[in-house]
Write a protein that holds these residues in place. Structure first.
Motif, PDB file in Angstrom:
ATOM      1  N   ALA A  75     -66.238 -16.683 -58.942  1.00  0.00           N
ATOM      2  CA  ALA A  75     -65.596 -17.349 -59.890  1.00  0.00           C
ATOM      3  C   ALA A  75     -66.374 -18.199 -60.583  1.00  0.00           C
ATOM      4  CB  ALA A  75     -63.993 -17.804 -59.664  1.00  0.00           C
ATOM      5  N   LYS A  76     -66.252 -18.825 -61.968  1.00  0.00           N
ATOM      6  CA  LYS A  76     -66.774 -19.631 -62.684  1.00  0.00           C
ATOM      7  C   LYS A  76     -66.161 -20.785 -62.429  1.00  0.00           C
ATOM      8  CE  LYS A  76     -63.664 -19.207 -66.905  1.00  0.00           C
ATOM      9  NZ  LYS A  76     -63.953 -18.872 -68.376  1.00  0.00           N
ATOM     10  N   PHE A  95     -65.158 -29.748 -56.407  1.00  0.00           N
ATOM     11  CA  PHE A  95     -65.226 -28.940 -57.706  1.00  0.00           C
ATOM     12  C   PHE A  95     -64.292 -27.936 -57.667  1.00  0.00           C
ATOM     13  CE2 PHE A  95     -68.487 -27.030 -55.361  1.00  0.00           C
ATOM     14  CZ  PHE A  95     -68.257 -25.791 -55.525  1.00  0.00           C
ATOM     15  N   ARG A  96     -63.851 -27.268 -58.873  1.00  0.00           N
ATOM     16  CA  ARG A  96     -62.759 -26.169 -58.880  1.00  0.00           C
ATOM     17  C   ARG A  96     -63.219 -25.188 -59.637  1.00  0.00           C
ATOM     18  NH1 ARG A  96     -57.438 -28.180 -58.564  1.00  0.00           N
ATOM     19  NH2 ARG A  96     -58.123 -30.071 -59.236  1.00  0.00           N
ATOM     20  N   LEU A  97     -62.691 -23.790 -59.106  1.00  0.00           N
ATOM     21  CA  LEU A  97     -63.219 -22.674 -59.450  1.00  0.00           C
ATOM     22  C   LEU A  97     -61.947 -22.139 -60.427  1.00  0.00           C
ATOM     23  CD1 LEU A  97     -64.568 -20.807 -56.485  1.00  0.00           C
ATOM     24  CD2 LEU A  97     -65.837 -22.126 -58.353  1.00  0.00           C
ATOM     25  N   LEU A 232     -56.545 -18.082 -53.649  1.00  0.00           N
ATOM     26  CA  LEU A 232     -56.117 -19.100 -54.438  1.00  0.00           C
ATOM     27  C   LEU A 232     -56.194 -20.434 -54.075  1.00  0.00           C
ATOM     28  CD1 LEU A 232     -54.915 -19.884 -57.310  1.00  0.00           C
ATOM     29  CD2 LEU A 232     -52.654 -20.042 -56.025  1.00  0.00           C
ATOM     30  N   SER A 233     -56.165 -20.842 -52.753  1.00  0.00           N
ATOM     31  CA  SER A 233     -56.357 -22.036 -52.070  1.00  0.00           C
ATOM     32  C   SER A 233     -58.146 -22.552 -52.128  1.00  0.00           C
ATOM     33  CB  SER A 233     -56.051 -22.166 -50.610  1.00  0.00           C
ATOM     34  OG  SER A 233     -56.724 -21.375 -49.718  1.00  0.00           O
ATOM     35  N   ARG A 234     -58.787 -21.320 -52.089  1.00  0.00           N
ATOM     36  CA  ARG A 234     -60.303 -21.218 -52.181  1.00  0.00           C
ATOM     37  C   ARG A 234     -61.016 -21.766 -53.225  1.00  0.00           C
ATOM     38  NH1 ARG A 234     -61.665 -16.392 -47.809  1.00  0.00           N
ATOM     39  NH2 ARG A 234     -61.317 -17.441 -45.738  1.00  0.00           N
ATOM     40  N   THR A 235     -60.047 -21.677 -54.471  1.00  0.00           N
ATOM     41  CA  THR A 235     -60.569 -22.317 -55.716  1.00  0.00           C
ATOM     42  C   THR A 235     -60.745 -23.485 -55.678  1.00  0.00           C
ATOM     43  OG1 THR A 235     -58.312 -22.336 -56.448  1.00  0.00           O
ATOM     44  CG2 THR A 235     -59.636 -20.157 -56.846  1.00  0.00           C
ATOM     45  N   GLU A 236     -60.262 -24.467 -54.913  1.00  0.00           N
ATOM     46  CA  GLU A 236     -60.470 -25.825 -54.750  1.00  0.00           C
ATOM     47  C   GLU A 236     -61.597 -26.153 -53.646  1.00  0.00           C
ATOM     48  OE1 GLU A 236     -56.939 -27.914 -54.087  1.00  0.00           O
ATOM     49  OE2 GLU A 236     -56.362 -27.717 -56.434  1.00  0.00           O
TER      50      GLU A 236
END
Length: 253
Positions: A75-76, A95-97, A232-236
């Motif tokens: 993801a970006k 950082f956040r995706l 979804l939790s792994r985007t943070e």
């Protein structure tokens, strides 16, 4: 003789002082002569002591454990919350995706779970209904069989009366028709009972649960929800340990 005269002419009281001064100078000279080598030896010993324990180089670097941080998703990056050489504690956001695709995936998984639960509820209702219907059909079979027995007895009496001339052909035929109809009713009741039983069995099979007591369809849907929540939790991306951030300039939203 003149020299001896000169010595004798000196003041005898001054001789001890002169001798004492000479001895003091000699002692100072000896102390200096002995202390200088001792100082030099001490300095040499100190240099020897530190030279064996300390290394010096023009290319020295401080060694420290480096923990590489990477993502488990494709993801970006949409947000960077740290900068170069910033101190962070374990658990701080780095950082956040982009969470949008994974939030949508979670909603879809939750909807599928709801559908699975509704389907299982419907199957459970069907099973209960067909179980009750099967019991009802069994009662109807019993009633039909009782009617057959009654009609058979009526037909037997009418046949006996006909043989003695105490009844008519029409009454005998009516008794026979009633018996045939009740027999057909038993056959229909048995068929309906079997059909209800088969439907109940099929519903029960679709409601089959595993060792945990959970329907497989619900379990699979729940697993999909759990995975979507994990993604979804792994985007943070958070700091795994406390330390100083390096190469933060490579994080570009």
């Amino acid at each position: 003789m003149n020299e001896m005269s000169n010595i004798q002419a000196e003041d005898p009281a001054e001789l001890p002082a002169a001798v004492s001064g000479t001895r003091t100078k000699q002692m100072i000279r000896w102390v200096l002569m002995l202390s200088v080598p001792l100082v030099i030896a001490a300095i040499a010993l100190w240099f020897w002591y530190i030279s064996g324990r300390t290394e010096s180089t023009d290319n020295a670097q401080v060694g420290a454990p480096v923990v590489s941080v990477s993502t488990e998703l494709t993801a970006k990056i949409v947000e960077v919350d740290v900068h170069e050489n910033q101190h962070v504690n374990a658990g701080d956001l780095l950082f956040r995706l982009d969470p949008a695709p994974y939030r949508i995936a979670l909603m879809q998984a939750q909807a599928a779970l709801g559908t699975a639960k509704a389907g299982v509820t419907e199957l459970a209702g069907t099973y209960d209904s067909k179980q009750a219907d099967t019991a009802n059909k069994a009662a109807m079979v019993g009633a039909a069989q009782a009617q057959v027995a009654l009609d058979a007895e009526t037909y037997r009496r009418q046949s006996a009366l006909m043989a003695r001339g105490f009844t008519t052909r029409a009454q005998l035929d009516a008794a026979h028709a009633a018996l045939v109809a009740s027999q057909a009713g038993v056959t229909a009741a048995i068929s309906a009972q079997r059909s209800a039983g088969e439907t109940a069995t099929a519903a029960k099979a679709r409601l089959a649960v595993d060792g945990s007591g959970i329907n497989p369809a619900i379990e699979a849907a729940q697993a999909a929800v759990d995975k979507a929540q994990l993604d979804l939790s792994r985007t943070e991306i958070r700091a795994p340990v406390s330390g100083v951030v390096a190469q933060a300039d490579k994080l570009q939203p």
